[in-house]
Design a protein around this motif. Structure first.
Motif, PDB file in Angstrom:
ATOM      1  N   GLY A  12       0.856  -1.204   0.000  1.00 20.15           N
ATOM      2  CA  GLY A  12       0.000   0.000   0.000  1.00 20.15           C
ATOM      3  C   GLY A  12       0.879   1.237   0.000  1.00 20.15           C
ATOM      4  O   GLY A  12       2.087   1.130  -0.091  1.00 20.15           O
ATOM      5  N   PRO A  13       0.352   2.451   0.106  1.00 15.35           N
ATOM      6  CA  PRO A  13      -1.062   2.755   0.349  1.00 15.35           C
ATOM      7  C   PRO A  13      -1.976   2.612  -0.867  1.00 15.35           C
ATOM      8  O   PRO A  13      -3.187   2.651  -0.691  1.00 15.35           O
ATOM      9  CB  PRO A  13      -1.026   4.214   0.814  1.00 15.35           C
ATOM     10  CG  PRO A  13       0.229   4.775   0.256  1.00 15.35           C
ATOM     11  CD  PRO A  13       1.185   3.650   0.129  1.00 15.35           C
ATOM     12  N   GLY A  20      -8.224   0.987   1.904  1.00 17.41           N
ATOM     13  CA  GLY A  20      -8.063   2.417   2.154  1.00 17.41           C
ATOM     14  C   GLY A  20      -6.619   2.818   1.936  1.00 17.41           C
ATOM     15  O   GLY A  20      -5.949   2.286   1.049  1.00 17.41           O
ATOM     16  N   VAL A  21      -6.144   3.716   2.779  1.00 18.06           N
ATOM     17  CA  VAL A  21      -4.792   4.239   2.561  1.00 18.06           C
ATOM     18  C   VAL A  21      -3.820   3.727   3.622  1.00 18.06           C
ATOM     19  O   VAL A  21      -3.023   4.473   4.171  1.00 18.06           O
ATOM     20  CB  VAL A  21      -4.795   5.773   2.528  1.00 18.06           C
ATOM     21  CG1 VAL A  21      -5.407   6.276   1.248  1.00 18.06           C
ATOM     22  CG2 VAL A  21      -5.553   6.339   3.724  1.00 18.06           C
ATOM     23  N   GLY A  41      -2.240   7.929   8.939  1.00 17.34           N
ATOM     24  CA  GLY A  41      -2.229   9.391   8.911  1.00 17.34           C
ATOM     25  C   GLY A  41      -2.346   9.961   7.508  1.00 17.34           C
ATOM     26  O   GLY A  41      -2.323  11.167   7.322  1.00 17.34           O
ATOM     27  N   LEU A  42      -2.472   9.087   6.504  1.00 15.38           N
ATOM     28  CA  LEU A  42      -2.538   9.568   5.118  1.00 15.38           C
ATOM     29  C   LEU A  42      -3.931  10.098   4.773  1.00 15.38           C
ATOM     30  O   LEU A  42      -4.143  10.649   3.704  1.00 15.38           O
ATOM     31  CB  LEU A  42      -2.155   8.446   4.155  1.00 15.38           C
ATOM     32  CG  LEU A  42      -0.707   7.961   4.303  1.00 15.38           C
ATOM     33  CD1 LEU A  42      -0.516   6.618   3.645  1.00 15.38           C
ATOM     34  CD2 LEU A  42       0.254   8.969   3.702  1.00 15.38           C
ATOM     35  N   LEU A  43      -4.900   9.915   5.673  1.00 11.29           N
ATOM     36  CA  LEU A  43      -6.257  10.396   5.440  1.00 11.29           C
ATOM     37  C   LEU A  43      -6.673  11.347   6.562  1.00 11.29           C
ATOM     38  O   LEU A  43      -7.839  11.519   6.856  1.00 11.29           O
ATOM     39  CB  LEU A  43      -7.212   9.193   5.372  1.00 11.29           C
ATOM     40  CG  LEU A  43      -8.591   9.428   4.764  1.00 11.29           C
ATOM     41  CD1 LEU A  43      -8.481   9.805   3.307  1.00 11.29           C
ATOM     42  CD2 LEU A  43      -9.466   8.199   4.921  1.00 11.29           C
ATOM     43  N   HIS A  44      -5.686  11.984   7.203  1.00 10.92           N
ATOM     44  CA  HIS A  44      -5.989  12.838   8.359  1.00 10.92           C
ATOM     45  C   HIS A  44      -6.701  14.104   7.905  1.00 10.92           C
ATOM     46  O   HIS A  44      -6.199  14.835   7.054  1.00 10.92           O
ATOM     47  CB  HIS A  44      -4.684  13.201   9.087  1.00 10.92           C
ATOM     48  CG  HIS A  44      -4.902  14.087  10.277  1.00 10.92           C
ATOM     49  ND1 HIS A  44      -5.733  13.723  11.309  1.00 10.92           N
ATOM     50  CD2 HIS A  44      -4.425  15.306  10.591  1.00 10.92           C
ATOM     51  CE1 HIS A  44      -5.747  14.698  12.213  1.00 10.92           C
ATOM     52  NE2 HIS A  44      -4.960  15.675  11.787  1.00 10.92           N
ATOM     53  N   ARG A  45      -7.892  14.348   8.474  1.00 10.29           N
ATOM     54  CA  ARG A  45      -8.683  15.513   8.062  1.00 10.29           C
ATOM     55  C   ARG A  45      -9.015  16.430   9.238  1.00 10.29           C
ATOM     56  O   ARG A  45      -9.858  17.303   9.113  1.00 10.29           O
ATOM     57  CB  ARG A  45      -9.975  15.049   7.400  1.00 10.29           C
ATOM     58  CG  ARG A  45      -9.725  14.379   6.061  1.00 10.29           C
ATOM     59  CD  ARG A  45     -10.966  13.727   5.554  1.00 10.29           C
ATOM     60  NE  ARG A  45     -11.382  12.642   6.446  1.00 10.29           N
ATOM     61  CZ  ARG A  45     -12.335  11.765   6.148  1.00 10.29           C
ATOM     62  NH1 ARG A  45     -12.957  11.846   5.013  1.00 10.29           N
ATOM     63  NH2 ARG A  45     -12.669  10.817   6.995  1.00 10.29           N
ATOM     64  N   GLU A 414     -11.861   6.778  10.236  1.00  7.97           N
ATOM     65  CA  GLU A 414     -11.899   6.854  11.704  1.00  7.97           C
ATOM     66  C   GLU A 414     -10.515   6.658  12.327  1.00  7.97           C
ATOM     67  O   GLU A 414     -10.255   7.134  13.428  1.00  7.97           O
ATOM     68  CB  GLU A 414     -12.872   5.805  12.259  1.00  7.97           C
ATOM     69  CG  GLU A 414     -12.469   4.378  11.923  1.00  7.97           C
ATOM     70  CD  GLU A 414     -13.246   3.335  12.715  1.00  7.97           C
ATOM     71  OE1 GLU A 414     -14.347   3.652  13.175  1.00  7.97           O
ATOM     72  OE2 GLU A 414     -12.736   2.214  12.848  1.00  7.97           O
ATOM     73  N   ILE A 415      -9.629   5.947  11.634  1.00  4.02           N
ATOM     74  CA  ILE A 415      -8.302   5.687  12.195  1.00  4.02           C
ATOM     75  C   ILE A 415      -7.428   6.935  12.091  1.00  4.02           C
ATOM     76  O   ILE A 415      -6.792   7.345  13.061  1.00  4.02           O
ATOM     77  CB  ILE A 415      -7.640   4.492  11.471  1.00  4.02           C
ATOM     78  CG1 ILE A 415      -8.359   3.189  11.870  1.00  4.02           C
ATOM     79  CG2 ILE A 415      -6.158   4.392  11.803  1.00  4.02           C
ATOM     80  CD1 ILE A 415      -8.030   2.002  11.029  1.00  4.02           C
TER      81      ILE A 415
END
Length: 417
Positions: A12-13, A20-21, A41-45, A414-415
C-alpha cells in the motif's frame, strides 16, 4: 550456500487489499513475515479539531465521514454525548428509530465487509450478492435523509424527521420490461416500514446464500482457519472490541452490557467465536447480520403500533416545525438562533459509546459552557485493531496479510481522523 537477507516491502497505500490508505512496511524472510509496521495518517482531516470550532449541531455530518461505512452509528455516539451533557432524553419513538437504523447500518457495514473480504480472498460472486442487498438498505437511508451515505439524520433530542409513508419507485425504462418493473416495485407500494419489513422477510435466505458460497468452501477455510489467532486474554489486553473481541470468545457487547436507547427491551443474541482466528471472526459477523435482522423486525413491529413524536418539543435545542416558524414570531427567533449560534451546552465532560459495527465507537466531549465543544476526542474501534497487526501476522505468509487486514474490517476515516 548464499546468504539470504531479509528485505523490506511496501504494502500500500495504493493497494486494492489495503482497505483504504494503509501503508504497511513488511519485513520479509522469503515470503514469511518477520515484522509489520503500519503507517497511518494519510487520510488525516482534523475532524476533532474542526468540530471544536463549530457549534455542536454542525459537526453531526463530520461523524458520518469518520467510518464512512457505518454512518449513523457514528452520529449516534456523538449525539448521545451531547444529550448526556444537556440532560435530555429523546422520545421513545425516536429511540426505536435510532436502534432500527443502527442495525440497518450494522448490516450495511457487514455486507460491505463480506463483499470486500471475499474479493481479497479471491471470491468474486459474494461481492455482487452483498451489494444487491446493500442497494435496498441504501434506499432506506435515502428515504429518511435524502442522502445514500452521509445521512446526518440523528439530532440531539431525536431524529430529523418522521419515517416517510411512501417509497421512491423505479421508473419505466427501455432497458427493463413491464413485468420486471412490477417485480422491482412490489415492495415499494407502501411506506418505509413496509419496505423494511419486506427486507427482513427475505434477508435470512440471502445470508444463507452467502454461507452456501463460503462457510464450508474448502479454499475459504484453507485461507482463514488458523490465521491471525488472538487469545481471549490477549484480545482484551490489546483493546479489541466488537467482532474482533467476540471472535476470540469474549462475550462483550455494549448493547447488552451497557444498554443504551431501547436495546434492553429487545430480544437478540450475541454470537461469539471459539478459536479467535479469521474464520471465527467471519462466522461472528455473518451471525450478527441475522441478529440485526431480528432487532430490525422487532423495531418495525413496535413503530407500527406506537405513533408519536420523533423530536423533543424543547425549542432551545430542537428547531420548531416549519409551519410554526412561518406563522409565529417566537418560533422564527428560535429557528434563527438555533441555526446561527446553536445552543450552549452546560460545562462538564462526558464519554458516550455505542456498539458500532466494527466495535466500540466512543466520543469524549468536554464543554466549557459555550456553543461549541472545548475538546472532542473520538475513540475509534479500528485503531487498536490495526495496532495489533504486527502481532497477528508474524510468522504468516504474505498472502495471509491480506486475509488479516480484511478480517480487521478497517476504515481509515476513523483511524486517521
Amino acid at each position: 550456500m548464499p546468504e539470504i537477507q531479509n528485505y523490506t516491502m511496501n504494502f500500500g497505500p495504493q493497494h486494492p487489499a489495503a482497505h483504504g490508505v494503509l501503508r504497511l512496511v513488511l519485513e520479509l524472510d522469503g515470503e514469511v513475515i518477520q515484522r509489520a509496521d503500519p503507517h497511518v495518517g494519510l487520510l488525516h482531516r482534523a475532524t476533532e479539531k474542526l468540530a471544536e470550532n463549530k457549534p455542536f449541531n454542525q459537526s453531526i455530518g463530520y461523524m458520518d465521514r469518520l467510518d464512512y461505512v457505518s454512518m449513523m452509528c457514528n452520529e449516534h455516539g456523538y449525539v448521545l454525548a451531547i444529550e448526556k451533557l444537556l440532560g435530555i432524553e429523546p422520545p421513545l419513538r425516536a429511540q426505536y428509530i435510532r436502534v432500527m437504523f443502527d442495525e440497518i447500518t450494522r448490516i450495511l457495514n457487514h455486507l460491505m465487509w463480506l463483499g470486500a473480504h471475499g474479493l481479497d480472498i479471491g471470491a468474486m460472486t459474494v461481492f455482487l450478492y452483498c451489494f444487491r442487498e446493500r442497494e435496498a438498505l441504501m434506499d432506506c437511508y435515502e428515504a429518511v435523509s435524502g442522502a445514500r451515505m452521509h445521512a446526518t439524520y440523528y439530532r440531539p433530542g431525536g431524529v430529523a424527521r418522521e419515517l416517510p409513508d411512501y417509497m421512491p419507485q423505479y421508473q419505466p425504462s427501455p432497458y427493463r420490461s413491464k413485468r420486471e418493473l412490477e417485480r422491482m416495485n412490489a415492495a415499494r407500494q407502501g411506506g418505509l416500514l413496509d419496505f423494511i419489513e419486506a427486507f427482513t422477510d427475505s434477508f435470512p435466505s440471502r445470508v444463507d446464500e452467502y454461507e452456501t458460497l463460503l462457510t464450508d468452501n474448502r479454499i475459504w477455510k484453507q485461507r482463514l482457519v488458523g490465521i491471525g489467532v488472538v487469545e481471549p486474554e490477549r484480545a482484551i489486553e490489546l483493546g479489541f472490541t466488537g467482532p474482533m473481541l467476540r471472535g476470540s470468545g469474549v462475550e462483550w457487547d455494549l448493547r447488552k452490557m451497557q444498554p443504551y436507547e431501547v436495546y434492553d427491551r429487545l430480544d437478540f443474541d450475541i454470537p461469539v467465536g471459539v478459536t479467535g482466528d479469521c474464520y471465527d471472526r467471519y462466522l461472528v459477523r455473518v451471525e450478527e447480520m441475522r441478529q440485526s435482522n431480528r432487532i430490525i423486525r422487532q423495531c418495525v413491529d413496535w413503530l407500527r403500533a406506537n405513533p408519536g413524536p420523533v423530536m423533543l418539543d424543547n425549542h432551545k435545542v430542537t428547531p420548531p416545525r416549519r409551519e410554526e416558524m412561518k406563522g409565529d414570531m417566537e418560533s422564527l427567533i428560535h429557528h434563527f438562533k438555533l441555526f446561527t449560534e446553536g445552543y450552549s451546552v452546560p460545562a462538564g465532560e462526558v464519554y458516550a459509546a455505542v456498539e458500532a459495527p466494527k466495535g466500540e465507537f466512543g466520543v469524549y466531549l468536554i464543554s466549557d459552557g459555550a456553543n461549541k465543544p472545548y475538546r472532542l476526542k473520538v475513540r475509534p474501534p479500528g485503531f487498536p485493531h490495526l495496532a495489533a497487526m504486527d502481532e497477528m501476522v508474524r510468522g504468516h505468509m504474505l498472502a495471509d496479510v491480506v486475509a488479516v487486514i480484511s478480517t480487521l474490517d478497517v476504515v481509515f476515516g476513523e483511524i486517521d481522523r
